[in-house]
Every structure is written in structure tokens, then in C-alpha cells.
Design a protein around this motif. Structure first.
Motif, PDB file in Angstrom:
ATOM      1  N   GLY A  29     -38.407   2.848 -37.558  1.00  0.00           N
ATOM      2  CA  GLY A  29     -38.462   1.690 -36.669  1.00  0.00           C
ATOM      3  C   GLY A  29     -39.000   2.050 -35.299  1.00  0.00           C
ATOM      4  N   ALA A  30     -38.571   3.203 -34.788  1.00  0.00           N
ATOM      5  CA  ALA A  30     -39.066   3.652 -33.490  1.00  0.00           C
ATOM      6  C   ALA A  30     -40.573   3.875 -33.538  1.00  0.00           C
ATOM      7  CB  ALA A  30     -38.342   4.922 -33.075  1.00  0.00           C
ATOM      8  N   ALA A  31     -41.055   4.444 -34.632  1.00  0.00           N
ATOM      9  CA  ALA A  31     -42.497   4.679 -34.766  1.00  0.00           C
ATOM     10  C   ALA A  31     -43.254   3.361 -34.884  1.00  0.00           C
ATOM     11  CB  ALA A  31     -42.755   5.551 -35.989  1.00  0.00           C
ATOM     12  N   ARG A  52     -46.035   1.595 -29.908  1.00  0.00           N
ATOM     13  CA  ARG A  52     -46.997   1.100 -28.929  1.00  0.00           C
ATOM     14  C   ARG A  52     -46.324   0.161 -27.938  1.00  0.00           C
ATOM     15  NH1 ARG A  52     -52.061  -2.999 -29.840  1.00  0.00           N
ATOM     16  NH2 ARG A  52     -52.893  -2.885 -27.713  1.00  0.00           N
ATOM     17  N   ALA A  53     -45.439  -0.698 -28.425  1.00  0.00           N
ATOM     18  CA  ALA A  53     -44.723  -1.610 -27.538  1.00  0.00           C
ATOM     19  C   ALA A  53     -43.853  -0.828 -26.558  1.00  0.00           C
ATOM     20  CB  ALA A  53     -43.865  -2.571 -28.356  1.00  0.00           C
ATOM     21  N   THR A  54     -43.194   0.215 -27.041  1.00  0.00           N
ATOM     22  CA  THR A  54     -42.352   1.036 -26.186  1.00  0.00           C
ATOM     23  C   THR A  54     -43.179   1.677 -25.074  1.00  0.00           C
ATOM     24  OG1 THR A  54     -40.842   1.496 -28.019  1.00  0.00           O
ATOM     25  CG2 THR A  54     -40.765   3.001 -26.140  1.00  0.00           C
ATOM     26  N   GLN A  99     -37.044  -5.937 -15.183  1.00  0.00           N
ATOM     27  CA  GLN A  99     -37.113  -5.991 -16.636  1.00  0.00           C
ATOM     28  C   GLN A  99     -38.538  -5.781 -17.124  1.00  0.00           C
ATOM     29  OE1 GLN A  99     -35.744 -10.053 -16.981  1.00  0.00           O
ATOM     30  NE2 GLN A  99     -33.629  -9.428 -17.255  1.00  0.00           N
ATOM     31  N   SER A 100     -38.668  -5.109 -18.252  1.00  0.00           N
ATOM     32  CA  SER A 100     -39.981  -4.981 -18.905  1.00  0.00           C
ATOM     33  C   SER A 100     -39.790  -5.294 -20.379  1.00  0.00           C
ATOM     34  CB  SER A 100     -40.550  -3.569 -18.706  1.00  0.00           C
ATOM     35  OG  SER A 100     -41.912  -3.529 -19.066  1.00  0.00           O
ATOM     36  N   ALA A 138     -37.819  -3.734 -25.137  1.00  0.00           N
ATOM     37  CA  ALA A 138     -37.283  -4.387 -23.945  1.00  0.00           C
ATOM     38  C   ALA A 138     -36.248  -3.479 -23.306  1.00  0.00           C
ATOM     39  CB  ALA A 138     -36.645  -5.733 -24.310  1.00  0.00           C
ATOM     40  N   PHE A 139     -36.317  -3.354 -21.992  1.00  0.00           N
ATOM     41  CA  PHE A 139     -35.291  -2.603 -21.269  1.00  0.00           C
ATOM     42  C   PHE A 139     -35.304  -3.039 -19.807  1.00  0.00           C
ATOM     43  CE2 PHE A 139     -39.030  -0.217 -20.304  1.00  0.00           C
ATOM     44  CZ  PHE A 139     -38.789   0.578 -19.183  1.00  0.00           C
ATOM     45  N   SER A 140     -34.285  -2.635 -19.057  1.00  0.00           N
ATOM     46  CA  SER A 140     -34.188  -3.056 -17.665  1.00  0.00           C
ATOM     47  C   SER A 140     -33.320  -2.091 -16.884  1.00  0.00           C
ATOM     48  CB  SER A 140     -33.601  -4.474 -17.571  1.00  0.00           C
ATOM     49  OG  SER A 140     -32.239  -4.471 -17.966  1.00  0.00           O
ATOM     50  N   ASP A 141     -33.397  -2.183 -15.562  1.00  0.00           N
ATOM     51  CA  ASP A 141     -32.600  -1.379 -14.643  1.00  0.00           C
ATOM     52  C   ASP A 141     -32.309  -2.190 -13.396  1.00  0.00           C
ATOM     53  OD1 ASP A 141     -32.189   1.486 -15.584  1.00  0.00           O
ATOM     54  OD2 ASP A 141     -34.354   1.318 -15.880  1.00  0.00           O
TER      55      ASP A 141
END
Length: 396
Positions: free
Chosen positions: A274-276, A280-282, A362-363, A374-377
Motif C-alpha cells: 500500500g505504501a508503494a 507518488r502521492a506521499t 495541512q497537505s 494526507a498529513f498535517s502539523d
């Protein structure tokens, strides 16, 4: 009405409290703004702003609670009578006007207002009162009574306090740093619990347990835990479904300290395939976040920050991408949200960034051929850029 002044510290407690001088300074700045806008009084109903000006911190805002600030003199806190003991213990430099359950809250507010503005500036004219038109805590039934009351003229003053509260003092920033550490602690527990076979509610339980054991307060918004097949269903909490071996799980949460918040989010794939697949999105989301952080600089506008992030996404994809914002101001938060307002990094927002602001940045990249990430800080705007306060490692 009775006057009460809370102690600087309470017995057997380490609850974060600001000294009276800080509240006096906030009130002074507020009154300067009121003077500039020609206001005789200000009716404050947003829980975040009531807290900011006098320190009230409870869950009783389901009943109408308002701070009436005169241009001169002692502010009056109008609250449900059964909340007066709590309010008296917590607040500093205010009078209390408790109203009975059988009393229309509008009558209580009008009584407080008329006592304050009975002799306003010595002029026989209606008093000019500012109010917060966008406050979720001013019910239409109450507002209908207020706006038709004789002797009062109303001015929408929603931006008066939100602009002031957006820039934090060193004491406030210290609490936001504490909240960020709590967020990191909770995220570590949540990602550790997010394994194949674990239920989403069990992941949420791990988040809450870690957060509260570390000394955190109840956050204004529940942790969000969901597998990425529902990532586009924003603001869901959690289900009781077990995570599959090939799922990816999204966690968004915030620790809280003294009502100050520092949200963050992470996405974790439970298998390497799944990570692979979403690689590209990551890569794109993380590169765009680097651009966002660089743009989060004093003098830039909220729109400029969004455009920088958005351009980075679209350049990497080679095609248009739609997203409504890439973050928002955070600080004081009360239910139903930790953002305490709606000043976002979005198109059309000309708000200028200033040192001392904190943003939940957020990105997000959802779907499409490149995959999903998706992740954020939480980041603090500094004199020469920004400092990311949440330190949770990126997953995958």
C-alpha cells in the motif's frame, strides 16, 4: 451582581492560569479597539473570546454565556446561575450576573447591558454595542430580542477580537508547545495501536489514554480515526470496524493544555504494498508541505501561502487539483472545534501573517492516479519563517 476576584493559583492544582496583568493587558487592547470603532460596549459570546478576556473554562456554554465589556469600568459575565460558582472560581476582574433557568437569557443580557450603558459618554443617544454575528453561541431567539431592544444600536464587531487573539504572547505559545508535546504523545500511541485486526475505536482509546495520562486536558474536538477508504468523509470520529491487513489508517488529533491546541495528522499504511502504491502521492504531499512551510512567513497573506502550496501540488501532478484550503489558525479552542474561528489559508483571504500566529498546516492529496496521502502539523510563525511545533515522525 457580586464582584469576585479569583486566586492566582488554586489549592492542589497545577492548572495553567495567566496572571491578572495579562488579562488586564488584553482588556486594554480590546478597549482601544472599541474606542477606535466608536463602541460603548462589547457583547462577547464566542467561548474562545470569553476565555481569552477573563479565563472562563468549562463545558457550560450550551447555556447562553456572555461577557459584557464596557468602554470603562468592570466587565460583567452573564451566566446561568448554577454556573456562577465555577465562573467565580475561575475568572478574574469581572462581576457576575447569574440568571435563573426560568429567565429568558435575553433579559439577563439586556439587564447587564443597560446597567453598563445607562449613562454612556453623557450623551442622550442610543448606546453603540458591538456583537459577534458569527458566534455559534448567540442563539437566533436571543439575538432577535437583543436587536429590537430600545436604546441600543448594534455593530458587527466579530473581527475585533479574532484579530487580536490570532497573535499569541509568550505565555500562550508556551501552552501551545505543551499541547504539541501532548499531540505527539497521543499520535505515538495511536499509530502503535493501529495494527491489522485492531478496531478503530481501540485506536481512539489509545489516543485518549495517552493524552490524558500525560496531563492533557479534554480537547475541543474528538480524535479522528478512519481507514483511508473513508478519508474523503471528513470529520468522522471512528467506527468499530477492524483494520484490515492491507488498509491505511488516518489519524488526526490534538492535545490540549489550558484550552490551547496543537493539531496534527498522520497516515499509516499497514502493508508495504500500500505504501508503494501511494508512493507518488506521499512524495508530492511532502514536497508541497515543504513549500507551504517556506511560505508561512510574516508579511505573506493567507492566500499567498495557499497559492504556493497549491502550485506545488499541481506542478507535481501536471494537472489541476481542487482543495479548499491548506490550513487554519489555531490556539484557544472550545467545542465544537479546536480551530476557534474560520481564518484559513485559502483563496481570497488577504489576512497578513504575523509573528506569533500558529497554524494547523495541512497537505492533502486525495485519489487520482498518483494515490492518496494526507498529513498535517502545527507551526508557529516566527520573525524569519516558521517553527513546526509537532514533531511526530512521518510514517511509511
Amino acid at each position: 451582581m457580586t464582584y469576585a476576584r479569583r486566586p492566582a493559583t488554586g489549592p492542589h492544582t497545577d492548572e495553567p492560569r495567566f496572571p491578572p496583568q495579562e488579562y488586564e493587558q488584553r482588556l486594554s487592547v480590546t478597549r482601544d479597539a472599541m474606542e477606535r470603532h466608536g463602541l460603548d460596549a462589547l457583547l462577547v459570546t464566542a467561548p474562545e473570546d470569553v476565555h481569552y478576556l477573563c479565563g472562563l473554562d468549562h463545558q457550560g456554554h450550551f447555556a447562553v454565556t456572555a461577557l459584557v465589556v464596557p468602554l470603562d469600568g468592570v466587565p460583567v459575565l452573564a451566566e446561568r446561575a448554577m454556573e456562577t460558582a465555577t465562573a467565580t472560581a475561575q475568572t478574574d476582574g469581572v462581576r457576575h450576573h447569574g440568571y435563573a433557568d426560568a429567565t429568558d437569557p435575553a433579559d439577563a443580557l439586556l439587564d447587564a447591558l443597560r446597567q453598563i450603558v445607562r449613562t454612556t459618554r453623557g450623551a442622550p443617544r442610543p448606546a453603540v454595542v458591538g456583537y459577534q454575528a458569527d458566534s455559534l453561541s448567540l442563539p437566533p431567539a436571543v439575538w432577535d430580542r437583543l436587536r429590537t431592544a430600545k436604546g441600543l444600536t448594534w455593530e458587527d464587531s466579530g473581527a475585533l477580537l479574532s484579530a487580536q487573539r490570532a497573535v499569541h504572547t509568550e505565555r500562550e505559545i508556551s501552552l501551545i508547545r505543551d499541547a504539541a508535546r501532548l499531540s505527539d504523545t497521543a499520535m505515538a500511541a495511536g499509530t502503535a495501536a493501529a495494527t491489522a485486526g485492531a478496531r478503530e475505536n481501540e485506536v481512539a482509546a489509545a489516543v485518549y489514554a495517552a493524552m490524558l495520562r500525560a496531563g492533557g486536558d479534554l480537547p475541543a474536538f474528538a480524535p479522528l480515526v478512519r481507514a483511508t477508504d473513508r478519508l474523503d468523509q471528513e470529520h468522522l470520529t471512528w467506527s468499530r470496524r477492524p483494520l484490515g491487513a492491507h488498509d491505511a489508517v488516518f489519524l488526526e488529533l490534538s492535545g490540549a493544555r489550558g484550552r490551547y491546541h496543537a493539531p496534527l495528522a498522520r497516515l499509516r499504511h499497514l502493508d508495504a504494498a500500500g505504501a508503494a502504491r501511494d508512493g507518488r502521492a506521499t512524495e508530492t504531499a511532502r514536497a508541497a508541505m515543504d513549500v507551504l512551510r517556506t511560505a508561512l512567513h510574516p508579511g505573506n497573506t493567507a492566500e499567498q501561502v495557499f497559492r504556493a502550496w497549491h502550485s506545488a501540488i499541481e506542478s507535481a501532478l501536471g494537472e489541476p487539483y481542487e482543495r479548499h484550503h491548506c490550513g487554519y489558525l489555531v490556539g484557544i479552542g472550545f467545542p465544537p472545534g479546536w480551530m476557534g474561528g474560520s481564518r484559513t489559508l485559502r483563496p481570497g483571504n488577504t489576512m497578513e501573517l504575523r509573528t506569533g500566529m500558529t497554524f494547523h498546516i495541512q497537505s492533502w492529496l486525495l485519489g487520482g492516479e498518483s494515490g492518496t496521502h494526507a498529513f498535517s502539523d502545527t507551526a508557529l510563525v516566527t520573525d524569519d519563517g516558521c517553527e513546526v511545533l509537532t514533531r511526530s515522525p512521518l510514517t511509511d
